[in-house]
Design a protein around this motif. Structure first.
Motif, PDB file in Angstrom:
ATOM      1  N   GLU A   1       0.808  -1.220   0.000  1.00  0.00           N
ATOM      2  CA  GLU A   1       0.000   0.000   0.000  1.00  0.00           C
ATOM      3  C   GLU A   1       0.841   1.269   0.000  1.00  0.00           C
ATOM      4  O   GLU A   1       0.334   2.374  -0.241  1.00  0.00           O
ATOM      5  N   HIS A   2       2.134   1.160   0.249  1.00  0.00           N
ATOM      6  CA  HIS A   2       2.968   2.351   0.372  1.00  0.00           C
ATOM      7  C   HIS A   2       3.339   2.931  -0.994  1.00  0.00           C
ATOM      8  O   HIS A   2       3.486   2.218  -1.987  1.00  0.00           O
ATOM      9  N   ASP A   3       3.474   4.267  -1.018  1.00  0.00           N
ATOM     10  CA  ASP A   3       3.881   4.972  -2.232  1.00  0.00           C
ATOM     11  C   ASP A   3       4.907   6.035  -1.848  1.00  0.00           C
ATOM     12  O   ASP A   3       5.368   6.089  -0.702  1.00  0.00           O
ATOM     13  N   GLU A   4       5.270   6.902  -2.803  1.00  0.00           N
ATOM     14  CA  GLU A   4       6.308   7.892  -2.545  1.00  0.00           C
ATOM     15  C   GLU A   4       5.884   8.888  -1.471  1.00  0.00           C
ATOM     16  O   GLU A   4       6.723   9.452  -0.768  1.00  0.00           O
ATOM     17  N   GLU A   5       4.581   9.107  -1.316  1.00  0.00           N
ATOM     18  CA  GLU A   5       4.109  10.044  -0.297  1.00  0.00           C
ATOM     19  C   GLU A   5       4.303   9.486   1.111  1.00  0.00           C
ATOM     20  O   GLU A   5       4.800  10.172   1.999  1.00  0.00           O
ATOM     21  N   THR A   6       3.907   8.236   1.325  1.00  0.00           N
ATOM     22  CA  THR A   6       4.075   7.647   2.654  1.00  0.00           C
ATOM     23  C   THR A   6       5.545   7.380   2.951  1.00  0.00           C
ATOM     24  O   THR A   6       5.992   7.510   4.100  1.00  0.00           O
ATOM     25  N   LEU A   7       6.317   7.027   1.928  1.00  0.00           N
ATOM     26  CA  LEU A   7       7.757   6.863   2.130  1.00  0.00           C
ATOM     27  C   LEU A   7       8.396   8.184   2.542  1.00  0.00           C
ATOM     28  O   LEU A   7       9.226   8.241   3.455  1.00  0.00           O
ATOM     29  N   GLY A   8       7.998   9.256   1.844  1.00  0.00           N
ATOM     30  CA  GLY A   8       8.540  10.569   2.162  1.00  0.00           C
ATOM     31  C   GLY A   8       8.248  10.970   3.593  1.00  0.00           C
ATOM     32  O   GLY A   8       9.104  11.542   4.289  1.00  0.00           O
ATOM     33  N   ASP A   9       7.042  10.655   4.057  1.00  0.00           N
ATOM     34  CA  ASP A   9       6.680  10.997   5.428  1.00  0.00           C
ATOM     35  C   ASP A   9       7.527  10.211   6.426  1.00  0.00           C
ATOM     36  O   ASP A   9       7.997  10.763   7.434  1.00  0.00           O
ATOM     37  N   ARG A  10       7.737   8.926   6.159  1.00  0.00           N
ATOM     38  CA  ARG A  10       8.581   8.126   7.054  1.00  0.00           C
ATOM     39  C   ARG A  10      10.000   8.683   7.118  1.00  0.00           C
ATOM     40  O   ARG A  10      10.620   8.726   8.180  1.00  0.00           O
ATOM     41  N   VAL A  11      10.523   9.101   5.987  1.00  0.00           N
ATOM     42  CA  VAL A  11      11.877   9.645   5.936  1.00  0.00           C
ATOM     43  C   VAL A  11      11.969  10.917   6.766  1.00  0.00           C
ATOM     44  O   VAL A  11      12.891  11.089   7.580  1.00  0.00           O
ATOM     45  N   ARG A  12      11.009  11.815   6.586  1.00  0.00           N
ATOM     46  CA  ARG A  12      11.039  13.091   7.323  1.00  0.00           C
ATOM     47  C   ARG A  12      10.923  12.868   8.824  1.00  0.00           C
ATOM     48  O   ARG A  12      11.611  13.517   9.612  1.00  0.00           O
ATOM     49  N   VAL A  13      10.027  11.972   9.221  1.00  0.00           N
ATOM     50  CA  VAL A  13       9.847  11.711  10.655  1.00  0.00           C
ATOM     51  C   VAL A  13      11.118  11.116  11.246  1.00  0.00           C
ATOM     52  O   VAL A  13      11.566  11.514  12.332  1.00  0.00           O
TER      53      VAL A  13
ATOM     54  N   ALA B   1      26.900  10.357   5.571  1.00  0.00           N
ATOM     55  CA  ALA B   1      25.984   9.882   4.533  1.00  0.00           C
ATOM     56  C   ALA B   1      25.505   8.471   4.829  1.00  0.00           C
ATOM     57  O   ALA B   1      24.324   8.147   4.651  1.00  0.00           O
ATOM     58  N   ASN B   2      26.394   7.624   5.287  1.00  0.00           N
ATOM     59  CA  ASN B   2      26.019   6.244   5.597  1.00  0.00           C
ATOM     60  C   ASN B   2      25.079   6.182   6.798  1.00  0.00           C
ATOM     61  O   ASN B   2      24.163   5.354   6.838  1.00  0.00           O
ATOM     62  N   THR B   3      25.304   7.040   7.790  1.00  0.00           N
ATOM     63  CA  THR B   3      24.414   7.081   8.951  1.00  0.00           C
ATOM     64  C   THR B   3      23.003   7.482   8.541  1.00  0.00           C
ATOM     65  O   THR B   3      22.012   6.883   8.971  1.00  0.00           O
ATOM     66  N   ILE B   4      22.896   8.500   7.676  1.00  0.00           N
ATOM     67  CA  ILE B   4      21.584   8.934   7.191  1.00  0.00           C
ATOM     68  C   ILE B   4      20.947   7.837   6.352  1.00  0.00           C
ATOM     69  O   ILE B   4      19.752   7.560   6.460  1.00  0.00           O
ATOM     70  N   ARG B   5      21.767   7.191   5.522  1.00  0.00           N
ATOM     71  CA  ARG B   5      21.263   6.075   4.699  1.00  0.00           C
ATOM     72  C   ARG B   5      20.672   4.998   5.594  1.00  0.00           C
ATOM     73  O   ARG B   5      19.581   4.469   5.328  1.00  0.00           O
ATOM     74  N   ASN B   6      21.367   4.630   6.653  1.00  0.00           N
ATOM     75  CA  ASN B   6      20.891   3.577   7.545  1.00  0.00           C
ATOM     76  C   ASN B   6      19.630   3.996   8.300  1.00  0.00           C
ATOM     77  O   ASN B   6      18.737   3.185   8.540  1.00  0.00           O
ATOM     78  N   THR B   7      19.548   5.274   8.663  1.00  0.00           N
ATOM     79  CA  THR B   7      18.352   5.780   9.340  1.00  0.00           C
ATOM     80  C   THR B   7      17.133   5.678   8.421  1.00  0.00           C
ATOM     81  O   THR B   7      16.047   5.255   8.837  1.00  0.00           O
ATOM     82  N   ILE B   8      17.327   6.055   7.179  1.00  0.00           N
ATOM     83  CA  ILE B   8      16.233   5.959   6.203  1.00  0.00           C
ATOM     84  C   ILE B   8      15.856   4.493   5.982  1.00  0.00           C
ATOM     85  O   ILE B   8      14.671   4.138   5.938  1.00  0.00           O
ATOM     86  N   TYR B   9      16.858   3.652   5.863  1.00  0.00           N
ATOM     87  CA  TYR B   9      16.614   2.224   5.633  1.00  0.00           C
ATOM     88  C   TYR B   9      15.762   1.646   6.755  1.00  0.00           C
ATOM     89  O   TYR B   9      14.756   0.957   6.509  1.00  0.00           O
ATOM     90  N   ARG B  10      16.142   1.920   7.991  1.00  0.00           N
ATOM     91  CA  ARG B  10      15.386   1.379   9.133  1.00  0.00           C
ATOM     92  C   ARG B  10      13.963   1.939   9.178  1.00  0.00           C
ATOM     93  O   ARG B  10      13.033   1.258   9.609  1.00  0.00           O
ATOM     94  N   ALA B  11      13.801   3.175   8.726  1.00  0.00           N
ATOM     95  CA  ALA B  11      12.489   3.817   8.793  1.00  0.00           C
ATOM     96  C   ALA B  11      11.497   3.237   7.796  1.00  0.00           C
ATOM     97  O   ALA B  11      10.292   3.196   8.070  1.00  0.00           O
TER      98      ALA B  11
END
Length: 372
Positions: free
Chosen positions: A282-294, A352-362
């Motif tokens: 059910e996820h799309d770029e909008e819900t992904l974007g929200d997870r990234v920002r949070v 950059a890797n820390t941010i990448r991992n944060t996004i990945y986990r989110a």
């Protein structure tokens, strides 16, 4: 709706602490200059009075949806689009939420011709790219008259004045759209650099909205227009990245104080990270974007974009990939490209890797983690 569907106290606090760039009390900004020019253009033609409405962005769900005619089952009410504080309270998703209560003040009055200006922050769950943010600025411009004489021609005149104020001399067109709170709704598109782009939407105020605010539709009428202010300013000045509107870099910040054309500022180098994640279909770029920002919080502005490069449902993955990723029915494998490009500093590889991992986990919901 469960408690998990509501904002946490920290998320609510961060939302409320965000500077409203349309508010002169919080400092000068080109958004204010642009809005002033629009209001001046509209009132000059009408001779109407002006009323500015500014309230807390925390509103009753009833004000944001019910009083504007949205159905109970309307998809826009879903948590994926709306930031709920509780089952009955939310962060407004559009400035139109302010208008039904504002209209109540005209009951019992005569000889009214007023432009209600309601600017401020609205709260969305949106994609991460150069033209979208999760907390955009919007303005609603509603003309209310104590006479039942507003026509479609009045609306077209309003559109022409708006476009000339935002993009002087630009070609424009309208297409029919449906809003629950207007009659004869129109989408306004402008021709910019050879491309038609949406600028605003408008219509005549729906009789049910007037009636719900204590105004007799046989004695009152009006026009309702909503416009995204970031889009309008970016078109006017030629700004290439929406993050620039809040930048502190003096080369950029000084350009956010007027309506002069954008002067190029050399961007810092970009860092790219591609990730493969598993999550619900059910996820799309909008819900992904929200997870990234949070997940990133105050560091969210270092992300220039998150792009979906590939999307493969569980049932279409090779068996080896299903086993390696641990996908299940109802899930998809997404290949995401993350572009990191801070406006005012250079990222180290470790950062950059820390941010990448944060996004990945989110965003990742699979059982197998691939961190670096």
């Amino acid at each position: 709706m469960s408690h998990a569907d509501h904002l946490t106290p920290a998320q609510l606090s961060r939302a409320l602490e965000m500077r409203d760039l349309t508010d002169p009390a919080q400092g000068a900004h080109a958004l204010q200059t642009l809005l002033d020019s629009v209001v001046s253009a509209l009132t000059a033609g009408w001779g109407s009075t002006v009323r500015c409405v500014r309230n807390s962005p925390v509103v009753a769900v009833r004000e944001n949806y019910d009083r504007l005619g949205y159905d109970r089952g309307d998809v826009t009410r879903a948590r994926r689009y709306t930031r709920y504080v509780s089952p009955t309270v939310m962060l407004r998703s559009h400035m139109s939420a302010e208008l039904p209560t504002a209209l109540e003040d005209y009951a019992g009055r005569d000889e009214v011709d007023e432009l209600i200006v309601a600017p401020g922050l609205v709260y969305r769950r949106d994609a991460v790219d150069r033209t979208h943010v999760g907390e955009p600025h919007q303005v609603d411009l509603w003309r209310i008259r104590s006479a039942q004489d507003i026509t479609d021609q009045d609306m077209l005149t309003m559109i022409g004045s708006l476009v000339d104020a935002v993009l002087p001399g630009a070609e424009w067109k309208t297409t029919d759209v449906v809003h629950p709170y207007t009659v004869g709704g129109r989408q306004i598109d402008v021709l910019h650099d050879g491309e038609w782009l949406e600028l605003a939407e408008c219509g005549r105020i729906h009789p049910d909205v007037l009636r719900g605010s204590g105004l007799d539709p046989t004695r009152w009428s009006g026009l309702a227009l909503g416009m995204g202010l970031e889009r309008a300013l970016m078109l006017r000045k030629g700004i290439p990245d929406i993050r620039y509107l809040r930048a502190s870099d003096p080369r950029i910040a000084t350009q956010m104080l007027d309506l002069e054309p954008w002067k190029h500022v050399s961007p810092l180098p970009a860092v790219r990270r591609d990730i493969s994640v598993v999550l619900g279909a059910e996820h799309d770029e909008e819900t992904l974007g929200d997870r990234v920002r949070v997940a990133l919080g105050d560091d969210a502005d270092v992300v220039e974009s998150v792009e979906v490069l590939g999307r493969t449902a569980h049932e279409h993955l090779p068996e080896t990939a299903r086993s390696r990723l641990g996908t299940e029915l109802g899930q998809v494998n997404l290949l995401l490209r993350i572009i990191l490009r801070p406006i005012d500093r250079t990222l180290t590889a470790d950062e950059a890797n820390t941010i990448r991992n944060t996004i990945y986990r989110a965003v990742h919901e699979g059982p197998v983690l691939e961190l670096i």
